[in-house]
Design a protein around this motif. Structure first.
Motif, PDB file in Angstrom:
ATOM      1  N   GLU A  33     -74.463 -12.667 -19.126  1.00  8.40           N
ATOM      2  CA  GLU A  33     -73.021 -12.885 -19.031  1.00  8.40           C
ATOM      3  C   GLU A  33     -72.356 -11.973 -18.010  1.00  8.40           C
ATOM      4  O   GLU A  33     -71.348 -12.328 -17.399  1.00  8.40           O
ATOM      5  CB  GLU A  33     -72.360 -12.665 -20.398  1.00  8.40           C
ATOM      6  CG  GLU A  33     -72.685 -13.733 -21.439  1.00  8.40           C
ATOM      7  CD  GLU A  33     -73.903 -13.353 -22.277  1.00  8.40           C
ATOM      8  OE1 GLU A  33     -74.626 -12.413 -21.864  1.00  8.40           O
ATOM      9  OE2 GLU A  33     -74.140 -14.006 -23.307  1.00  8.40           O
ATOM     10  N   ALA A  34     -72.905 -10.785 -17.819  1.00  9.63           N
ATOM     11  CA  ALA A  34     -72.281  -9.819 -16.920  1.00  9.63           C
ATOM     12  C   ALA A  34     -72.784  -9.925 -15.480  1.00  9.63           C
ATOM     13  O   ALA A  34     -72.497  -9.056 -14.660  1.00  9.63           O
ATOM     14  CB  ALA A  34     -72.516  -8.397 -17.444  1.00  9.63           C
ATOM     15  N   ALA A  35     -73.534 -10.978 -15.169  1.00 10.03           N
ATOM     16  CA  ALA A  35     -74.077 -11.126 -13.814  1.00 10.03           C
ATOM     17  C   ALA A  35     -72.950 -11.272 -12.800  1.00 10.03           C
ATOM     18  O   ALA A  35     -71.892 -11.848 -13.087  1.00 10.03           O
ATOM     19  CB  ALA A  35     -75.009 -12.321 -13.754  1.00 10.03           C
ATOM     20  N   ALA A  36     -73.181 -10.754 -11.601  1.00  9.22           N
ATOM     21  CA  ALA A  36     -72.182 -10.838 -10.534  1.00  9.22           C
ATOM     22  C   ALA A  36     -72.283 -12.176  -9.813  1.00  9.22           C
ATOM     23  O   ALA A  36     -73.370 -12.744  -9.665  1.00  9.22           O
ATOM     24  CB  ALA A  36     -72.388  -9.692  -9.550  1.00  9.22           C
ATOM     25  N   ALA A  37     -71.148 -12.667  -9.363  1.00  5.17           N
ATOM     26  CA  ALA A  37     -71.117 -13.923  -8.613  1.00  5.17           C
ATOM     27  C   ALA A  37     -71.524 -13.670  -7.170  1.00  5.17           C
ATOM     28  O   ALA A  37     -71.208 -12.629  -6.582  1.00  5.17           O
ATOM     29  CB  ALA A  37     -69.723 -14.534  -8.664  1.00  5.17           C
ATOM     30  N   GLY A  38     -72.239 -14.622  -6.597  1.00 10.58           N
ATOM     31  CA  GLY A  38     -72.646 -14.508  -5.206  1.00 10.58           C
ATOM     32  C   GLY A  38     -72.685 -15.870  -4.534  1.00 10.58           C
ATOM     33  O   GLY A  38     -72.680 -16.910  -5.207  1.00 10.58           O
ATOM     34  N   PHE A  39     -72.725 -15.865  -3.220  1.00 17.32           N
ATOM     35  CA  PHE A  39     -72.774 -17.084  -2.410  1.00 17.32           C
ATOM     36  C   PHE A  39     -73.938 -16.943  -1.439  1.00 17.32           C
ATOM     37  O   PHE A  39     -74.002 -15.968  -0.682  1.00 17.32           O
ATOM     38  CB  PHE A  39     -71.442 -17.254  -1.661  1.00 17.32           C
ATOM     39  CG  PHE A  39     -71.423 -18.356  -0.635  1.00 17.32           C
ATOM     40  CD1 PHE A  39     -71.427 -19.689  -1.031  1.00 17.32           C
ATOM     41  CD2 PHE A  39     -71.382 -18.077   0.720  1.00 17.32           C
ATOM     42  CE1 PHE A  39     -71.400 -20.709  -0.079  1.00 17.32           C
ATOM     43  CE2 PHE A  39     -71.350 -19.075   1.667  1.00 17.32           C
ATOM     44  CZ  PHE A  39     -71.360 -20.394   1.260  1.00 17.32           C
ATOM     45  N   VAL A  40     -74.877 -17.886  -1.468  1.00 17.06           N
ATOM     46  CA  VAL A  40     -76.080 -17.801  -0.641  1.00 17.06           C
ATOM     47  C   VAL A  40     -75.749 -18.208   0.791  1.00 17.06           C
ATOM     48  O   VAL A  40     -75.334 -19.344   1.048  1.00 17.06           O
ATOM     49  CB  VAL A  40     -77.209 -18.688  -1.201  1.00 17.06           C
ATOM     50  CG1 VAL A  40     -78.444 -18.593  -0.315  1.00 17.06           C
ATOM     51  CG2 VAL A  40     -77.546 -18.283  -2.634  1.00 17.06           C
ATOM     52  N   PRO A  53     -68.184 -11.236  -3.944  1.00 17.05           N
ATOM     53  CA  PRO A  53     -66.740 -11.456  -3.789  1.00 17.05           C
ATOM     54  C   PRO A  53     -66.032 -10.390  -2.960  1.00 17.05           C
ATOM     55  O   PRO A  53     -65.004 -10.674  -2.335  1.00 17.05           O
ATOM     56  CB  PRO A  53     -66.240 -11.449  -5.242  1.00 17.05           C
ATOM     57  CG  PRO A  53     -67.407 -11.935  -6.036  1.00 17.05           C
ATOM     58  CD  PRO A  53     -68.607 -11.343  -5.361  1.00 17.05           C
ATOM     59  N   ASP A  54     -66.557  -9.153  -2.932  1.00 14.72           N
ATOM     60  CA  ASP A  54     -65.920  -8.098  -2.139  1.00 14.72           C
ATOM     61  C   ASP A  54     -66.396  -8.110  -0.692  1.00 14.72           C
ATOM     62  O   ASP A  54     -66.144  -7.159   0.064  1.00 14.72           O
ATOM     63  CB  ASP A  54     -66.176  -6.728  -2.775  1.00 14.72           C
ATOM     64  CG  ASP A  54     -67.655  -6.360  -2.806  1.00 14.72           C
ATOM     65  OD1 ASP A  54     -68.485  -7.177  -2.330  1.00 14.72           O
ATOM     66  OD2 ASP A  54     -67.991  -5.273  -3.305  1.00 14.72           O
ATOM     67  N   ALA A  55     -67.104  -9.176  -0.288  1.00 15.71           N
ATOM     68  CA  ALA A  55     -67.602  -9.377   1.079  1.00 15.71           C
ATOM     69  C   ALA A  55     -68.838  -8.542   1.397  1.00 15.71           C
ATOM     70  O   ALA A  55     -69.344  -8.597   2.523  1.00 15.71           O
ATOM     71  CB  ALA A  55     -66.521  -9.122   2.125  1.00 15.71           C
ATOM     72  N   SER A  56     -69.345  -7.751   0.441  1.00 13.14           N
ATOM     73  CA  SER A  56     -70.592  -7.040   0.677  1.00 13.14           C
ATOM     74  C   SER A  56     -71.759  -8.024   0.600  1.00 13.14           C
ATOM     75  O   SER A  56     -71.647  -9.109   0.013  1.00 13.14           O
ATOM     76  CB  SER A  56     -70.776  -5.911  -0.340  1.00 13.14           C
ATOM     77  OG  SER A  56     -70.829  -6.428  -1.662  1.00 13.14           O
ATOM     78  N   VAL A  57     -72.890  -7.646   1.191  1.00 12.74           N
ATOM     79  CA  VAL A  57     -74.046  -8.536   1.299  1.00 12.74           C
ATOM     80  C   VAL A  57     -75.256  -7.882   0.644  1.00 12.74           C
ATOM     81  O   VAL A  57     -75.513  -6.687   0.853  1.00 12.74           O
ATOM     82  CB  VAL A  57     -74.352  -8.856   2.779  1.00 12.74           C
ATOM     83  CG1 VAL A  57     -75.611  -9.702   2.901  1.00 12.74           C
ATOM     84  CG2 VAL A  57     -73.171  -9.592   3.404  1.00 12.74           C
ATOM     85  N   ALA A  72     -80.561 -22.942  -2.447  1.00 13.47           N
ATOM     86  CA  ALA A  72     -80.298 -23.374  -1.078  1.00 13.47           C
ATOM     87  C   ALA A  72     -79.080 -22.650  -0.522  1.00 13.47           C
ATOM     88  O   ALA A  72     -78.256 -22.104  -1.266  1.00 13.47           O
ATOM     89  CB  ALA A  72     -80.065 -24.894  -1.037  1.00 13.47           C
ATOM     90  N   VAL A  73     -78.975 -22.670   0.792  1.00 12.59           N
ATOM     91  CA  VAL A  73     -77.775 -22.136   1.436  1.00 12.59           C
ATOM     92  C   VAL A  73     -76.562 -22.910   0.912  1.00 12.59           C
ATOM     93  O   VAL A  73     -76.587 -24.136   0.822  1.00 12.59           O
ATOM     94  CB  VAL A  73     -77.885 -22.272   2.965  1.00 12.59           C
ATOM     95  CG1 VAL A  73     -76.545 -21.976   3.631  1.00 12.59           C
ATOM     96  CG2 VAL A  73     -78.950 -21.341   3.510  1.00 12.59           C
ATOM     97  N   GLY A  74     -75.516 -22.190   0.567  1.00 16.84           N
ATOM     98  CA  GLY A  74     -74.320 -22.801   0.016  1.00 16.84           C
ATOM     99  C   GLY A  74     -74.236 -22.731  -1.497  1.00 16.84           C
ATOM    100  O   GLY A  74     -73.176 -23.005  -2.070  1.00 16.84           O
ATOM    101  N   ASP A  75     -75.324 -22.363  -2.151  1.00 15.98           N
ATOM    102  CA  ASP A  75     -75.317 -22.273  -3.605  1.00 15.98           C
ATOM    103  C   ASP A  75     -74.452 -21.113  -4.082  1.00 15.98           C
ATOM    104  O   ASP A  75     -74.453 -20.022  -3.495  1.00 15.98           O
ATOM    105  CB  ASP A  75     -76.738 -22.080  -4.143  1.00 15.98           C
ATOM    106  CG  ASP A  75     -77.421 -23.382  -4.505  1.00 15.98           C
ATOM    107  OD1 ASP A  75     -76.733 -24.302  -4.974  1.00 15.98           O
ATOM    108  OD2 ASP A  75     -78.654 -23.472  -4.329  1.00 15.98           O
ATOM    109  N   ASP A  76     -73.717 -21.352  -5.170  1.00 16.39           N
ATOM    110  CA  ASP A  76     -73.053 -20.285  -5.908  1.00 16.39           C
ATOM    111  C   ASP A  76     -74.037 -19.818  -6.974  1.00 16.39           C
ATOM    112  O   ASP A  76     -74.557 -20.641  -7.746  1.00 16.39           O
ATOM    113  CB  ASP A  76     -71.762 -20.792  -6.555  1.00 16.39           C
ATOM    114  CG  ASP A  76     -70.718 -21.178  -5.520  1.00 16.39           C
ATOM    115  OD1 ASP A  76     -70.503 -20.399  -4.575  1.00 16.39           O
ATOM    116  OD2 ASP A  76     -70.133 -22.265  -5.648  1.00 16.39           O
TER     117      ASP A  76
END
Length: 328
Positions: A33-40, A53-57, A72-76
């Protein structure tokens, strides 16, 4: 048995404890539940570049919880582990969020295995040049079919119009009513950028059409560009993997893909393509079961005869459907 020590009995047998004795196995997976959100934003040999979300990679790998589910690229995604983003940091992707759209292709028209190119895109920008290399209409048609099948908005980007006018190309796609933008050297890039605002846009096109040059101009990135062979008219692949790049100001994403030589459509259902033509979709109810919409019994001819659509639109649709089985 003097000199050999005492005799051994069953109490001296060593038993190796089973692996499940101390930690019973379970089919339940942690919820994270506490996992951080990311964008591939990139995929490279089992490693995934993810933006937080804070723009870090951070760099991540797939966790066992995912099973066979691909990323895949684009996955949340949901991430746990080391999110510091240092050179030796490695996070884990523990969940792939539901996808809004999926752009797929197969190796060829007989291959049943679908390959996800990009997830969660909004728009498919089909890049083609008017010359050097020459347009490949069947490949363009296939890309449009893939866009309609995935629910993406298609956009035709025509390059090198300073070398050859785009009139013939536009005439071929006029009935499809696909929006288009022309680019000549640096001119037209701002118009293209305006059409990408607020969207995640996938750029596809065969090698040599200037796709990487466009990506560099749009995003300020430094993607390798290549030249076109003067004899064969073919370009060489300069992008080797899909990568998502943010537009300046954070107003959209450009997803660059490797140059394509083929675009298999074995997974595409013809009815999903027709659904992208609302002026023709209304005539489907009278079609026979299993209709390919390119046969004498098809009811779309009668539908067009009523004036609900035009013969040019129907012929364009059938051309797209035939592209699913014709060699590129």
């Amino acid at each position: 048995m003097a000199g050999r020590g005492r005799e051994l009995d069953e109490d001296d047998v060593r038993v190796r404890p089973g692996r499940g004795k101390s930690r019973p196995r379970t089919k339940d997976r942690p919820a994270h539940e506490a996992a951080a959100a990311g964008f591939v934003t990139a995929v490279d040999r089992g490693r995934y570049t993810c933006r937080l979300p804070d723009a870090s990679v951070v760099t991540a790998m797939r966790a066992r919880e995912l099973g066979r589910k691909g990323v895949a690229v684009g996955d949340d995604v949901a991430l746990v582990g080391d999110l510091a983003g240092g050179p030796d940091a490695l996070a884990r992707i523990v969940r792939v969020e539901p996808r809004r759209t999926v752009l797929r292709r197969t190796a060829d028209d007989t291959d049943p295995v679908e390959r996800v190119l990009v997830a969660n895109a909004d728009q498919l920008v089909v890049v083609t040049s008017t010359t050097s290399p020459e347009p490949r209409p069947r490949l363009l048609d296939r890309c449009l079919v893939a866009a309609y099948d995935a629910g993406l908005v298609p956009l035709l980007c025509i390059t090198k119009v300073d070398l050859e006018p785009p009139d013939a190309l536009l005439a071929a796609y006029g009935a499809l009513e696909v929006p288009w933008v022309a680019v000549r050297r640096s001119e037209g890039v701002e118009e293209l950028r305006a059409r990408l605002q607020g969207r995640a846009s996938v750029l596809v096109g065969h090698s040599g059409v200037g796709k990487s040059t466009l990506v560099n101009a749009l995003t300020g990135a430094v993607r390798t560009t290549g030249s076109v062979n003067d004899v064969t008219g073919r370009g060489r692949h300069t992008s080797t993997s899909a990568v998502a790049l943010e537009l300046p100001g954070g107003e959209g994403w450009v997803i660059d893909t490797p140059g394509v030589r083929s675009f298999g459509l074995a997974h595409v259902d013809p009815t999903r393509v027709v659904a992208a033509f609302p002026d023709l979709a209304g005539g489907l109810e009278e079609c026979p079961r299993g209709c390919t919409h390119d046969e004498p019994e098809c009811a779309l001819d009668a539908w067009v005869a009523t004036g609900a659509s035009s013969p040019a639109r129907l012929e364009s649709l059938r051309r797209l459907l035939r592209s699913r089985t014709e060699a590129v």
